[in-house]
Design a protein around this motif. Structure first.
Motif, short mmCIF file in Angstrom:
data_model
loop_
_atom_site.label_atom_id
_atom_site.label_comp_id
_atom_site.label_asym_id
_atom_site.label_seq_id
_atom_site.Cartn_x
_atom_site.Cartn_y
_atom_site.Cartn_z
N MET A 1 0.84 -1.18 0.00
CA MET A 1 0.00 0.00 0.00
C MET A 1 0.89 1.25 0.00
N ALA A 2 0.64 2.09 -0.97
CA ALA A 2 1.37 3.36 -1.05
C ALA A 2 0.40 4.48 -0.69
N LYS A 3 0.86 5.41 0.11
CA LYS A 3 0.00 6.50 0.57
C LYS A 3 0.76 7.81 0.46
N ARG A 4 0.08 8.80 -0.09
CA ARG A 4 0.67 10.13 -0.21
C ARG A 4 -0.34 11.13 0.32
N THR A 5 0.10 12.03 1.17
CA THR A 5 -0.77 13.04 1.77
C THR A 5 -0.30 14.43 1.36
N VAL A 6 -1.26 15.23 0.91
CA VAL A 6 -0.97 16.61 0.52
C VAL A 6 -1.88 17.52 1.34
N ILE A 7 -1.29 18.49 2.04
CA ILE A 7 -2.06 19.41 2.88
C ILE A 7 -1.99 20.80 2.27
N ASP A 8 -3.16 21.38 2.04
CA ASP A 8 -3.24 22.76 1.54
C ASP A 8 -3.64 23.63 2.73
N HIS A 9 -2.69 24.38 3.26
CA HIS A 9 -2.95 25.17 4.46
C HIS A 9 -3.86 26.37 4.19
N LYS A 10 -3.93 26.81 2.95
CA LYS A 10 -4.78 27.94 2.61
C LYS A 10 -6.27 27.56 2.66
N THR A 11 -6.60 26.38 2.14
CA THR A 11 -8.01 25.94 2.11
C THR A 11 -8.37 25.04 3.28
N GLY A 12 -7.38 24.49 3.97
CA GLY A 12 -7.65 23.56 5.05
C GLY A 12 -7.90 22.14 4.57
N PHE A 13 -7.65 21.88 3.29
CA PHE A 13 -7.87 20.56 2.72
C PHE A 13 -6.69 19.64 3.00
N THR A 14 -7.00 18.39 3.29
CA THR A 14 -6.01 17.33 3.36
C THR A 14 -6.42 16.29 2.34
N ASN A 15 -5.58 16.07 1.35
CA ASN A 15 -5.86 15.11 0.29
C ASN A 15 -4.96 13.90 0.48
N GLU A 16 -5.58 12.72 0.48
CA GLU A 16 -4.82 11.48 0.59
C GLU A 16 -5.00 10.68 -0.69
N THR A 28 -10.57 13.18 0.61
CA THR A 28 -10.36 14.59 0.98
C THR A 28 -11.08 14.89 2.29
N THR A 29 -10.39 15.60 3.17
CA THR A 29 -11.00 16.12 4.39
C THR A 29 -10.72 17.62 4.44
N GLN A 30 -11.49 18.32 5.26
CA GLN A 30 -11.31 19.77 5.37
C GLN A 30 -11.40 20.16 6.83
N ASP A 31 -10.49 21.02 7.25
CA ASP A 31 -10.52 21.59 8.59
C ASP A 31 -11.64 22.64 8.60
N LEU A 32 -12.68 22.42 9.39
CA LEU A 32 -13.83 23.30 9.38
C LEU A 32 -13.75 24.43 10.40
N ASN A 33 -12.72 24.47 11.21
CA ASN A 33 -12.59 25.55 12.19
C ASN A 33 -12.60 26.94 11.55
N PRO A 34 -11.90 27.17 10.43
CA PRO A 34 -11.98 28.50 9.80
C PRO A 34 -13.40 28.84 9.32
N VAL A 35 -14.13 27.86 8.82
CA VAL A 35 -15.50 28.10 8.37
C VAL A 35 -16.39 28.47 9.55
N ILE A 36 -16.23 27.75 10.65
CA ILE A 36 -17.02 28.03 11.86
C ILE A 36 -16.70 29.42 12.40
N GLU A 37 -15.42 29.76 12.45
CA GLU A 37 -15.02 31.09 12.93
C GLU A 37 -15.55 32.19 12.02
N HIS A 38 -15.56 31.95 10.72
CA HIS A 38 -16.11 32.93 9.78
C HIS A 38 -17.60 33.14 10.03
N CYS A 39 -18.34 32.07 10.26
CA CYS A 39 -19.77 32.17 10.55
C CYS A 39 -20.02 32.95 11.86
#
Length: 77
Positions: A1-16, A28-39
Motif C-alpha cells: 500500500m502506497a499513501k501520499r498526503t498533501v495538505i493545503d494550508h490555505k483551504t484547510g484541505f487534506t488530500n490522501e 479529501t477532508t477539510q478543517d472546518l474551524n476556519p468556516v465556523i469562525e467565519h460564521c
C-alpha cells in the motif's frame, strides 16, 4: 500500500492518495474551524436586513461531494 498526503494550508484541505491492490483511492477532508469562525464573525458583526441575511455556509468539501453525487442542484425536499 502506497499513501501520499498533501495538505493545503490555505483551504484547510487534506488530500490522501492511496494505492492498494491495483485500486486508487482519493480521500479529501477539510478543517472546518476556519468556516465556523467565519460564521461566528458574520453573526457578531452584521445585522440581518429585511431582504438580505446570511443563512448558511456550505463547506467546500461538502459541495464537491454534492457535485460528484449529483445532488448539488437538487430542489426536492
Amino acid at each position: 500500500m502506497a499513501k501520499r498526503t498533501v495538505i493545503d494550508h490555505k483551504t484547510g484541505f487534506t488530500n490522501e492518495f492511496i494505492t492498494e491492490d491495483d485500486k486508487e483511492i482519493y480521500h479529501t477532508t477539510q478543517d472546518l474551524n476556519p468556516v465556523i469562525e467565519h460564521c461566528k464573525f458574520i453573526a457578531e458583526t452584521t445585522t440581518p436586513g429585511k431582504d438580505l441575511r446570511h443563512v448558511a455556509e456550505v463547506p467546500l468539501v461538502v459541495y464537491q461531494r454534492a457535485c460528484r453525487e449529483g445532488w448539488a442542484n437538487d430542489m426536492s425536499q
